[in-house]
Design a protein around this motif. Structure first.
Motif, PDB file in Angstrom:
ATOM      1  N   TYR A   1      17.660 -67.558 -14.367  1.00  0.00           N
ATOM      2  CA  TYR A   1      17.216 -66.197 -14.091  1.00  0.00           C
ATOM      3  C   TYR A   1      16.939 -65.445 -15.394  1.00  0.00           C
ATOM      4  CZ  TYR A   1      17.210 -61.393 -12.362  1.00  0.00           C
ATOM      5  OH  TYR A   1      16.854 -60.091 -12.084  1.00  0.00           O
ATOM      6  N   ASN A   2      17.847 -65.558 -16.358  1.00  0.00           N
ATOM      7  CA  ASN A   2      17.651 -64.876 -17.644  1.00  0.00           C
ATOM      8  C   ASN A   2      16.371 -65.328 -18.322  1.00  0.00           C
ATOM      9  OD1 ASN A   2      20.144 -63.807 -17.098  1.00  0.00           O
ATOM     10  ND2 ASN A   2      21.233 -64.884 -18.706  1.00  0.00           N
ATOM     11  N   LYS A   3      16.126 -66.640 -18.290  1.00  0.00           N
ATOM     12  CA  LYS A   3      14.913 -67.159 -18.939  1.00  0.00           C
ATOM     13  C   LYS A   3      13.655 -66.614 -18.260  1.00  0.00           C
ATOM     14  CE  LYS A   3      13.575 -71.597 -18.672  1.00  0.00           C
ATOM     15  NZ  LYS A   3      13.393 -73.048 -19.019  1.00  0.00           N
ATOM     16  N   ALA A   4      13.674 -66.569 -16.938  1.00  0.00           N
ATOM     17  CA  ALA A   4      12.512 -66.038 -16.213  1.00  0.00           C
ATOM     18  C   ALA A   4      12.288 -64.566 -16.540  1.00  0.00           C
ATOM     19  CB  ALA A   4      12.704 -66.224 -14.709  1.00  0.00           C
ATOM     20  N   VAL A   5      13.380 -63.797 -16.594  1.00  0.00           N
ATOM     21  CA  VAL A   5      13.273 -62.369 -16.900  1.00  0.00           C
ATOM     22  C   VAL A   5      12.710 -62.150 -18.295  1.00  0.00           C
ATOM     23  CG1 VAL A   5      14.638 -60.289 -17.349  1.00  0.00           C
ATOM     24  CG2 VAL A   5      15.055 -61.626 -15.277  1.00  0.00           C
ATOM     25  N   ILE A   6      13.188 -62.909 -19.260  1.00  0.00           N
ATOM     26  CA  ILE A   6      12.683 -62.764 -20.633  1.00  0.00           C
ATOM     27  C   ILE A   6      11.198 -63.105 -20.695  1.00  0.00           C
ATOM     28  CG2 ILE A   6      12.846 -63.716 -22.973  1.00  0.00           C
ATOM     29  CD1 ILE A   6      15.890 -64.063 -22.396  1.00  0.00           C
ATOM     30  N   LEU A   7      10.775 -64.127 -19.940  1.00  0.00           N
ATOM     31  CA  LEU A   7       9.359 -64.507 -19.931  1.00  0.00           C
ATOM     32  C   LEU A   7       8.468 -63.399 -19.386  1.00  0.00           C
ATOM     33  CD1 LEU A   7       9.398 -68.270 -18.862  1.00  0.00           C
ATOM     34  CD2 LEU A   7       8.464 -67.317 -20.984  1.00  0.00           C
ATOM     35  N   THR A   8       9.020 -62.543 -18.507  1.00  0.00           N
ATOM     36  CA  THR A   8       8.202 -61.442 -17.978  1.00  0.00           C
ATOM     37  C   THR A   8       7.826 -60.446 -19.074  1.00  0.00           C
ATOM     38  OG1 THR A   8      10.083 -60.012 -17.389  1.00  0.00           O
ATOM     39  CG2 THR A   8       9.370 -61.616 -15.738  1.00  0.00           C
ATOM     40  N   MET A   9       8.552 -60.451 -20.186  1.00  0.00           N
ATOM     41  CA  MET A   9       8.267 -59.533 -21.286  1.00  0.00           C
ATOM     42  C   MET A   9       7.326 -60.137 -22.320  1.00  0.00           C
ATOM     43  SD  MET A   9       9.893 -56.923 -20.299  1.00  0.00           S
ATOM     44  CE  MET A   9       9.681 -55.873 -21.742  1.00  0.00           C
ATOM     45  N   LEU A  10       6.941 -61.379 -22.121  1.00  0.00           N
ATOM     46  CA  LEU A  10       6.045 -62.067 -23.049  1.00  0.00           C
ATOM     47  C   LEU A  10       4.660 -62.191 -22.434  1.00  0.00           C
ATOM     48  CD1 LEU A  10       8.589 -64.774 -24.176  1.00  0.00           C
ATOM     49  CD2 LEU A  10       7.441 -63.165 -25.724  1.00  0.00           C
ATOM     50  N   PRO A  11       3.621 -62.355 -23.238  1.00  0.00           N
ATOM     51  CA  PRO A  11       2.264 -62.505 -22.695  1.00  0.00           C
ATOM     52  C   PRO A  11       2.166 -63.704 -21.754  1.00  0.00           C
ATOM     53  CG  PRO A  11       2.203 -62.154 -25.078  1.00  0.00           C
ATOM     54  CD  PRO A  11       3.629 -62.360 -24.719  1.00  0.00           C
ATOM     55  N   ALA A  12       1.348 -63.598 -20.725  1.00  0.00           N
ATOM     56  CA  ALA A  12       1.192 -64.687 -19.759  1.00  0.00           C
ATOM     57  C   ALA A  12       0.717 -65.965 -20.438  1.00  0.00           C
ATOM     58  CB  ALA A  12       0.202 -64.270 -18.669  1.00  0.00           C
ATOM     59  N   GLU A  13      -0.053 -65.805 -21.511  1.00  0.00           N
ATOM     60  CA  GLU A  13      -0.572 -66.976 -22.229  1.00  0.00           C
ATOM     61  C   GLU A  13       0.566 -67.790 -22.861  1.00  0.00           C
ATOM     62  OE1 GLU A  13      -1.627 -63.849 -22.688  1.00  0.00           O
ATOM     63  OE2 GLU A  13      -3.491 -64.025 -21.503  1.00  0.00           O
ATOM     64  N   PHE A  14       1.635 -67.103 -23.262  1.00  0.00           N
ATOM     65  CA  PHE A  14       2.757 -67.812 -23.883  1.00  0.00           C
ATOM     66  C   PHE A  14       3.407 -68.746 -22.874  1.00  0.00           C
ATOM     67  CE2 PHE A  14       7.339 -68.086 -24.678  1.00  0.00           C
ATOM     68  CZ  PHE A  14       7.332 -68.698 -25.926  1.00  0.00           C
ATOM     69  N   ALA A  15       3.678 -68.239 -21.663  1.00  0.00           N
ATOM     70  CA  ALA A  15       4.296 -69.072 -20.629  1.00  0.00           C
ATOM     71  C   ALA A  15       3.432 -70.293 -20.323  1.00  0.00           C
ATOM     72  CB  ALA A  15       4.527 -68.252 -19.364  1.00  0.00           C
ATOM     73  N   LYS A  16       2.131 -70.088 -20.235  1.00  0.00           N
ATOM     74  CA  LYS A  16       1.227 -71.216 -19.968  1.00  0.00           C
ATOM     75  C   LYS A  16       1.244 -72.227 -21.103  1.00  0.00           C
ATOM     76  CE  LYS A  16      -1.989 -68.570 -17.075  1.00  0.00           C
ATOM     77  NZ  LYS A  16      -3.366 -68.026 -16.965  1.00  0.00           N
ATOM     78  N   SER A  17       1.316 -71.735 -22.338  1.00  0.00           N
ATOM     79  CA  SER A  17       1.255 -72.630 -23.498  1.00  0.00           C
ATOM     80  C   SER A  17       2.469 -73.546 -23.604  1.00  0.00           C
ATOM     81  CB  SER A  17       1.120 -71.805 -24.786  1.00  0.00           C
ATOM     82  OG  SER A  17       2.318 -71.093 -25.059  1.00  0.00           O
ATOM     83  N   ILE A  18       3.592 -73.128 -23.031  1.00  0.00           N
ATOM     84  CA  ILE A  18       4.802 -73.953 -23.101  1.00  0.00           C
ATOM     85  C   ILE A  18       5.112 -74.618 -21.752  1.00  0.00           C
ATOM     86  CG2 ILE A  18       5.855 -72.643 -24.994  1.00  0.00           C
ATOM     87  CD1 ILE A  18       7.495 -71.123 -22.926  1.00  0.00           C
ATOM     88  N   GLY A  19       4.184 -74.491 -20.816  1.00  0.00           N
ATOM     89  CA  GLY A  19       4.338 -75.158 -19.528  1.00  0.00           C
ATOM     90  C   GLY A  19       5.359 -74.533 -18.601  1.00  0.00           C
ATOM     91  N   GLU A  20       5.597 -73.244 -18.753  1.00  0.00           N
ATOM     92  CA  GLU A  20       6.555 -72.547 -17.892  1.00  0.00           C
ATOM     93  C   GLU A  20       5.817 -71.747 -16.820  1.00  0.00           C
ATOM     94  OE1 GLU A  20       9.631 -72.952 -17.742  1.00  0.00           O
ATOM     95  OE2 GLU A  20      10.624 -73.053 -19.693  1.00  0.00           O
ATOM     96  N   ASP A  21       6.441 -71.637 -15.654  1.00  0.00           N
ATOM     97  CA  ASP A  21       5.894 -70.816 -14.576  1.00  0.00           C
ATOM     98  C   ASP A  21       7.000 -69.881 -14.096  1.00  0.00           C
ATOM     99  OD1 ASP A  21       3.698 -70.364 -12.444  1.00  0.00           O
ATOM    100  OD2 ASP A  21       5.520 -70.729 -11.255  1.00  0.00           O
ATOM    101  N   ILE A  22       6.785 -68.594 -14.274  1.00  0.00           N
ATOM    102  CA  ILE A  22       7.826 -67.608 -13.961  1.00  0.00           C
ATOM    103  C   ILE A  22       8.224 -67.668 -12.492  1.00  0.00           C
ATOM    104  CG2 ILE A  22       8.368 -65.150 -13.897  1.00  0.00           C
ATOM    105  CD1 ILE A  22       6.551 -64.785 -16.327  1.00  0.00           C
ATOM    106  N   THR A  23       7.226 -67.770 -11.608  1.00  0.00           N
ATOM    107  CA  THR A  23       7.515 -67.820 -10.171  1.00  0.00           C
ATOM    108  C   THR A  23       8.399 -69.010  -9.830  1.00  0.00           C
ATOM    109  OG1 THR A  23       5.428 -66.716  -9.637  1.00  0.00           O
ATOM    110  CG2 THR A  23       6.493 -67.967  -7.872  1.00  0.00           C
ATOM    111  N   SER A  24       8.086 -70.164 -10.385  1.00  0.00           N
ATOM    112  CA  SER A  24       8.881 -71.371 -10.117  1.00  0.00           C
ATOM    113  C   SER A  24      10.320 -71.204 -10.595  1.00  0.00           C
ATOM    114  CB  SER A  24       8.248 -72.583 -10.807  1.00  0.00           C
ATOM    115  OG  SER A  24       6.973 -72.851 -10.282  1.00  0.00           O
ATOM    116  N   LEU A  25      10.487 -70.585 -11.750  1.00  0.00           N
ATOM    117  CA  LEU A  25      11.829 -70.364 -12.271  1.00  0.00           C
ATOM    118  C   LEU A  25      12.639 -69.483 -11.332  1.00  0.00           C
ATOM    119  CD1 LEU A  25      11.094 -69.824 -16.085  1.00  0.00           C
ATOM    120  CD2 LEU A  25      12.314 -71.751 -15.051  1.00  0.00           C
TER     121      LEU A  25
END
Length: 575
Positions: free
Chosen positions: A368-392
């Motif tokens: 949960y913490n990781k997903a929340v922190i990702l919401t504060m970063l650009p969407a491009e960053f999550a895509k670049s590292i293969g993360e999906d906020i919804t899935s988390l």
């Protein structure tokens, strides 16, 4: 024995200390002075991050010498809690059973109707040898460790009751020993200070625990023999930490835990200050590379608002040892928060991700913490590292674990919020991270840094503006009340009490319109009551906080009950 004495007298000098343990002395005797002396060497090895060497030095006599067994067993129990590994837990359990047998064989033989105090009353204090007193203390400490293991092994209500009975028996023995200590003859020995240190550690901890518990828990605890006084417990631990005994470090670490975590999470902000840093520096001079003490220094730096220096000390902890990598996870957690406090989201994500990958403690919270922190970063960053906020967010529910038959409140909260946030496809709000800061007492930790409070206030006001423009009918009032609560909190820490009170009252006034986040109103009453207390209006503060008794069934209720108990206790006892 001569070499052991030499090691103890030279341990203040780091170079000598390091060289001294290149060869571990083999214990050859188990008389009381030798038992304490050689066990202290094992403890010093442990405090020098030489964990395997410490266990190897203690193991040969752990089932023959009471102090070898006590220190060896304590390390094994600590490792079991650290790893959550079934093999480590079982090994710790077997060890503690052996240690209890060893101590039992050395104790004064008593019965249900002939307790130790009763025997002494009938035959006199001299009828009990000093070794038998030490065996009593080692037995009761081992019994307490065994009770902790039962909680780890058996999560049923029966396990809870068995553990409670063991704790109750431990407390009764400690109380007996405390009374007996007042009447001990002057043995003129070096070992009596260790006896006093063990009693102060045990009675101090039990006083602390019993004083922290809300009234609803007290009937059960009174049944198994608990009773406590907070100041008495802290005083005993302070005395124990300031002395020179085999128990002094444990007294200090207990004080550290209370001041650095319990007070931050549950306190009012007006707790009495103890000379914790002076004690820490004293221990660091003795053990300059002890990973536990360096970690304490990092945490204290955080609480003083010196996050940059805290990061340096926590990084140092990571590089000090690699044998027990689970200890790194404590550092990752604190480093993640250091960067969250400063809104450095890339670094915060890095440590949140490491926790998700490596730690078994609370995967639901970490995810949960990781997903929340990702919401504060650009969407491009999550895509670049293969993360999906919804899935988390969707993974959180399945990762919850039960302790004593119940899910952890913080994991329940994370699961509820994850169900809501998993439906959001485009992130432009900061609500999740603001909420995360609040439930983990983040605003309390940064309160000494007015610049960071102001930085977070800017984020809160931006969130307020977004909510006014992009209204969500289902969550509109709930979301705005969260903003009001946090805005009031920041204004309080900026000493703008009148404005802060207005925002807390806005939350309270919207009680009937809040649909989902019902925790906001009781927490607003609490924050308002603490503000009134800090402002000097104690009677009004007590009335305000007592209003919370009318609320039940909200998120994080148990935590708030603890806070209410301690706040009212402090306010009513204060002269």
């Amino acid at each position: 024995k001569e070499e052991a004495t030499f090691l103890l007298t030279t341990s203040l000098k780091e170079d000598h200390f390091e060289d001294a343990f290149e060869e571990i002395p083999v214990a050859t005797s188990i008389d009381l002075p030798s038992s304490i002396e050689e066990s202290t060497i094992g403890l010093y090895l442990f405090l020098s991050n030489k964990f395997s060497e410490a266990l190897d030095s203690l193991h040969p006599l752990y089932n023959k010498s009471m102090y070898h067994g006590l220190i060896y067993g304590a390390i094994m129990v600590f490792r079991a809690f650290l790893t959550f590994d079934a093999g480590d837990i079982e090994l710790a359990n077997t060890t503690m059973n052996e240690v209890l047998k060893t101590c039992e064989n050395l104790r004064k033989k008593t019965s249900l109707f002939n307790s130790l105090p009763h025997l002494i009353y009938k035959r006199g204090i001299s009828h009990v040898t000093e070794e038998e007193f030490h065996a009593e203390i080692c037995y009761v400490q081992s019994l307490s460790l065994k009770a902790l293991l039962i909680l780890l092994q058996d999560e049923s209500m029966l396990g809870f009751l068995k553990s409670g009975i063991n704790f109750g028996l431990s407390y009764q023995i400690y109380k007996d020993c405390q009374q007996l200590l007042l009447h001990l003859p002057d043995y003129q020995s070096k070992t009596q200070k260790h006896l006093a240190g063990g009693i102060k550690l045990g009675i101090g901890i039990f006083n602390l625990v019993a004083a922290l518990l809300p009234p609803k828990f007290l009937p059960l605890l009174n049944f198994v023999g608990f009773a406590g006084n907070l100041e008495s417990g802290l005083t005993l631990l302070q005395e124990g930490a300031s002395s020179s005994s085999i128990h002094d470090v444990l007294c200090f670490l207990t004080l550290f835990l209370y001041n650095s975590y319990i007070c931050v999470t549950l306190g009012t902000g007006k707790e009495k200050k103890h000379n914790l840093e002076d004690l820490l520096l004293r221990y660091l001079r003795k053990f300059p590379k002890c990973v536990f003490l360096v970690f304490c220094y990092g945490r204290l730096s955080m609480l003083k608002g010196n996050f940059e220096y805290a990061e340096i000390k926590l990084q140092q902890c990571i590089f000090l040892q690699n044998e027990w990598q689970q200890l790194h996870h404590f550092c990752y957690w604190e480093l993640m928060w250091c960067y969250i406090f400063q809104q450095e989201w890339h670094f915060a994500y890095h440590y949140a991700d490491l926790l998700c990958q490596q730690s078994k403690w609370s995967r639901a919270s970490y995810t949960y913490n990781k997903a929340v922190i990702l919401t504060m970063l650009p969407a491009e960053f999550a895509k670049s590292i293969g993360e999906d906020i919804t899935s988390l967010f969707l993974q959180v529910e399945s990762m919850k674990v039960k302790i004593l038959g119940h899910f952890l409140p913080v994991e329940n909260f994370a699961a509820v919020k994850s169900r809501r946030y998993s439906s959001i496809t485009s992130w432009h709000i900061a609500q999740p991270v603001l909420e995360l800061m609040y439930i983990w007492s983040g605003f309390r930790i940064i309160r000494k840094r007015r610049d960071l409070i102001s930085l977070w206030l800017v984020l809160i006001e931006q969130e307020e503006a977004v909510l006014r423009e992009d209204q969500n009918k289902d969550y509109q009032i709930d979301d705005m009340c969260l903003v009001y609560l946090l805005k009031g909190l920041c204004l309080k820490y900026l000493s703008k009490y009148w404005k802060a009170e207005q925002y807390f009252n806005r939350v309270i006034q919207n009680e009937k319109m809040i649909k989902f986040d019902t925790y906001l109103v009781p927490y607003a009453y609490y924050e308002l009551g603490i503000l009134q207390y800090l402002r000097g209006d104690k009677s009004t503060a007590i009335r305000t906080i007592k209003q919370i008794k009318n609320f039940k069934g909200f998120s994080m209720e148990i935590r708030l009950r603890f806070r209410i108990h301690l706040a009212l206790q402090q306010m009513t006892e204060e002269k």
